[in-house]
Design an enzyme around this catalytic site. Structure first.
Site, PDB file in Angstrom:
ATOM      1  N   HIS A 119      40.194  35.556  62.747  1.00 52.38           N
ATOM      2  CA  HIS A 119      41.616  35.326  63.021  1.00 52.38           C
ATOM      3  C   HIS A 119      41.772  35.078  64.527  1.00 52.38           C
ATOM      4  O   HIS A 119      41.081  35.697  65.337  1.00 52.38           O
ATOM      5  CB  HIS A 119      42.445  36.535  62.581  1.00 52.38           C
ATOM      6  CG  HIS A 119      43.914  36.258  62.639  1.00 52.38           C
ATOM      7  ND1 HIS A 119      44.617  36.297  63.811  1.00 52.38           N
ATOM      8  CD2 HIS A 119      44.801  35.896  61.675  1.00 52.38           C
ATOM      9  CE1 HIS A 119      45.886  35.982  63.564  1.00 52.38           C
ATOM     10  NE2 HIS A 119      46.022  35.732  62.278  1.00 52.38           N
ATOM     11  N   ASN A 131      48.997  38.676  55.526  1.00 50.42           N
ATOM     12  CA  ASN A 131      48.319  39.371  56.627  1.00 50.42           C
ATOM     13  C   ASN A 131      49.341  40.260  57.324  1.00 50.42           C
ATOM     14  O   ASN A 131      50.163  39.774  58.094  1.00 50.42           O
ATOM     15  CB  ASN A 131      47.735  38.322  57.591  1.00 50.42           C
ATOM     16  CG  ASN A 131      47.124  38.958  58.830  1.00 50.42           C
ATOM     17  OD1 ASN A 131      46.863  40.161  58.851  1.00 50.42           O
ATOM     18  ND2 ASN A 131      46.888  38.153  59.859  1.00 50.42           N
ATOM     19  N   TRP A 132      49.255  41.558  57.034  1.00 45.82           N
ATOM     20  CA  TRP A 132      50.246  42.476  57.599  1.00 45.82           C
ATOM     21  C   TRP A 132      49.993  42.783  59.077  1.00 45.82           C
ATOM     22  O   TRP A 132      50.805  43.418  59.735  1.00 45.82           O
ATOM     23  CB  TRP A 132      50.263  43.794  56.806  1.00 45.82           C
ATOM     24  CG  TRP A 132      50.916  43.694  55.465  1.00 45.82           C
ATOM     25  CD1 TRP A 132      51.474  42.580  54.896  1.00 45.82           C
ATOM     26  CD2 TRP A 132      51.100  44.756  54.517  1.00 45.82           C
ATOM     27  NE1 TRP A 132      51.988  42.883  53.664  1.00 45.82           N
ATOM     28  CE2 TRP A 132      51.770  44.210  53.396  1.00 45.82           C
ATOM     29  CE3 TRP A 132      50.764  46.112  54.498  1.00 45.82           C
ATOM     30  CZ2 TRP A 132      52.107  44.989  52.280  1.00 45.82           C
ATOM     31  CZ3 TRP A 132      51.089  46.886  53.387  1.00 45.82           C
ATOM     32  CH2 TRP A 132      51.761  46.321  52.293  1.00 45.82           C
ATOM     33  N   LYS A 133      48.840  42.387  59.582  1.00 48.20           N
ATOM     34  CA  LYS A 133      48.457  42.695  60.978  1.00 48.20           C
ATOM     35  C   LYS A 133      48.585  44.213  61.207  1.00 48.20           C
ATOM     36  O   LYS A 133      48.393  44.978  60.274  1.00 48.20           O
ATOM     37  CB  LYS A 133      49.293  41.878  61.960  1.00 48.20           C
ATOM     38  CG  LYS A 133      49.289  40.393  61.591  1.00 48.20           C
ATOM     39  CD  LYS A 133      49.805  39.505  62.664  1.00 48.20           C
ATOM     40  CE  LYS A 133      49.787  38.069  62.158  1.00 48.20           C
ATOM     41  NZ  LYS A 133      50.050  37.097  63.193  1.00 48.20           N
ATOM     42  N   GLY A 191      51.803  35.694  57.931  1.00 54.32           N
ATOM     43  CA  GLY A 191      51.885  36.894  58.768  1.00 54.32           C
ATOM     44  C   GLY A 191      53.254  37.535  58.659  1.00 54.32           C
ATOM     45  O   GLY A 191      53.570  38.211  57.675  1.00 54.32           O
ATOM     46  N   GLY A 192      54.096  37.273  59.658  1.00 54.75           N
ATOM     47  CA  GLY A 192      55.412  37.925  59.743  1.00 54.75           C
ATOM     48  C   GLY A 192      56.204  37.927  58.445  1.00 54.75           C
ATOM     49  O   GLY A 192      56.761  38.963  58.049  1.00 54.75           O
ATOM     50  N   GLU A 242      43.826  36.039  66.639  1.00 53.02           N
ATOM     51  CA  GLU A 242      44.108  37.225  67.461  1.00 53.02           C
ATOM     52  C   GLU A 242      42.820  37.994  67.743  1.00 53.02           C
ATOM     53  O   GLU A 242      42.657  38.602  68.795  1.00 53.02           O
ATOM     54  CB  GLU A 242      45.154  38.107  66.756  1.00 53.02           C
ATOM     55  CG  GLU A 242      46.536  37.477  66.852  1.00 53.02           C
ATOM     56  CD  GLU A 242      47.486  37.824  65.717  1.00 53.02           C
ATOM     57  OE1 GLU A 242      47.234  38.797  64.979  1.00 53.02           O
ATOM     58  OE2 GLU A 242      48.484  37.093  65.545  1.00 53.02           O
ATOM     59  N   GLY A 283      52.818  33.315  64.868  1.00 49.92           N
ATOM     60  CA  GLY A 283      53.752  34.314  65.382  1.00 49.92           C
ATOM     61  C   GLY A 283      54.694  33.765  66.444  1.00 49.92           C
ATOM     62  O   GLY A 283      55.375  34.526  67.128  1.00 49.92           O
ATOM     63  N   SER A 329      53.475  30.697  61.206  1.00 44.82           N
ATOM     64  CA  SER A 329      54.943  30.683  61.077  1.00 44.82           C
ATOM     65  C   SER A 329      55.442  30.057  59.778  1.00 44.82           C
ATOM     66  O   SER A 329      56.452  29.353  59.773  1.00 44.82           O
ATOM     67  CB  SER A 329      55.582  30.000  62.291  1.00 44.82           C
ATOM     68  OG  SER A 329      55.263  30.704  63.476  1.00 44.82           O
ATOM     69  N   GLU A 388      44.718  27.558  61.045  1.00 43.03           N
ATOM     70  CA  GLU A 388      45.807  28.247  61.741  1.00 43.03           C
ATOM     71  C   GLU A 388      45.865  27.797  63.193  1.00 43.03           C
ATOM     72  O   GLU A 388      45.158  28.353  64.042  1.00 43.03           O
ATOM     73  CB  GLU A 388      45.567  29.757  61.697  1.00 43.03           C
ATOM     74  CG  GLU A 388      45.587  30.340  60.306  1.00 43.03           C
ATOM     75  CD  GLU A 388      46.126  31.759  60.338  1.00 43.03           C
ATOM     76  OE1 GLU A 388      47.137  32.001  59.690  1.00 43.03           O
ATOM     77  OE2 GLU A 388      45.553  32.599  61.046  1.00 43.03           O
TER      78      GLU A 388
HETATM   79  P1  PGA Z   1      52.574  34.220  61.264  1.00 42.41           P
HETATM   80  O1  PGA Z   1      51.044  34.700  61.268  1.00 42.41           O
HETATM   81  O2  PGA Z   1      52.883  33.793  59.852  1.00 42.41           O
HETATM   82  O3  PGA Z   1      53.351  35.442  61.683  1.00 42.41           O
HETATM   83  O4  PGA Z   1      52.678  33.104  62.226  1.00 42.41           O
HETATM   84  C1  PGA Z   1      50.071  33.987  60.567  1.00 42.41           C
HETATM   85  C2  PGA Z   1      48.741  34.673  60.755  1.00 42.41           C
HETATM   86  O5  PGA Z   1      48.548  35.312  61.770  1.00 42.41           O
HETATM   87  O6  PGA Z   1      47.864  34.607  59.908  1.00 42.41           O
END
Ligand code: PGA
Length: 265
Positions: free
Chosen positions: A96, A9-11, A234-235, A98, A174, A213, A168
């Site tokens: 998600h 997930n590149w966001k 994500g990151g 977010e 994050g 994370s 999640e």
């Molecule tokens: P993260 O994000 O690995 O940066 O914690 C995970 C996600 O948002 O799916």
């Protein structure tokens, strides 16, 4: 049998130049794992076309970070599931955290988006999870069951079980904080048990992945449980080397599980 899967997930990150550099490096490193692990890249909408072309025939799939709850029409700023399918997407993240927290997507709204994805032949990746406050109040499964039930209400158990579920915990996304392998195991089991209360056997048929994370340093322990079918990253998915190491860790657990089964046969 559930095939392990890793979803990047590149966001809201990337640029034409950065995406190209990242993918060229990443694709070379991921080649050895293509047969054992399904891999999905979810870039921001404007880059779907570019990433689709770069993925080409590598075996990696294209995914979207969201889809509209509407079919078409006066919904400025939204992107429909059929448009995403036309662009070559095979997976769509829905709900998600977010989206839920920053853009007020309620359980019902997430379920409506999920339903639109189901109406195509793409696979929805339904994200569920609790906040730190909810965990501390012992509400984790109450919250997750509500998130799952909203989808069952909209699309039936069959709709939910045609999805991938991503656990999640909001407090781990994050933040650098990761759930312990025991916490992940416990919630993945509880999700499968919830599905089994609706219809016996459903729990084991659905892929449940962990996100929050995940990095190369913790991937092996997070993936070691047979309840964990992979990850939503994500990151760490913005760094080719990190993502490849996470993929290697998942491949190792799959290989170990395979040889263990062989020993038991
Ligand atoms: P993260 O994000 O690995 O940066 O914690 C995970 C996600 O948002 O799916």
């Amino acid at each position: 049998m559930r095939k392990p899967i890793l979803i990047a997930n590149w966001k809201m990150n990337g640029s034409l130049h950065a995406n190209q550099a990242l993918l060229v490096r990443m694709l070379a490193k991921l080649r050895p794992f293509r047969k054992t692990i399904d891999m999905v890249i979810c870039p921001p909408f404007p880059y779907l076309f570019q990433v689709r072309d770069l993925l080409g025939y590598t075996g990696l799939s294209l995914g979207s970070q969201n889809a509209s709850s509407a079919v078409s029409g006066a919904h400025t700023g939204e992107v429909s599931a059929t448009m995403l399918q036309e662009m070559g997407c095979r997976y769509v993240l829905v709900g998600h955290s977010e989206r839920r927290s920053l853009y007020q997507e309620s359980n019902a709204n997430v379920a409506a988006r999920h339903k639109q994805v189901l109406a195509t032949d793409m696979t929805p990746v339904l994200c569920v999870g609790e906040t730190l406050e909810e965990r501390e109040q012992g509400q984790t499964m109450t919250v997750i069951e509500r998130q799952l039930q909203a989808v069952i209400d909209a699309s039936g158990l069959e709709g939910l079980s045609s999805s991938i579920i991503a656990y999640e915990p909001v407090w781990a996304i994050g933040t650098g904080k990761t759930a312990t392998p025991e916490q992940v195991y416990e919630i993945h089991r509880a999700i499968r048990e919830f599905l089994d209360t609706r219809q016996a056997g459903t729990g084991q048929s659905v892929s449940v992945v962990y996100g929050g994370s995940v990095k190369s340093g913790n991937a092996a322990e997070l993936f070691q449980s047979p309840e964990v079918d992979g990850g939503l990253i994500g990151g760490a998915s913005l760094q080719a080397d990190e993502f490849a190491l996470i993929t290697a860790a998942l491949a190792d657990t799959v290989a170990e599980a395979g040889s263990l089964c062989g020993m038991l046969d």
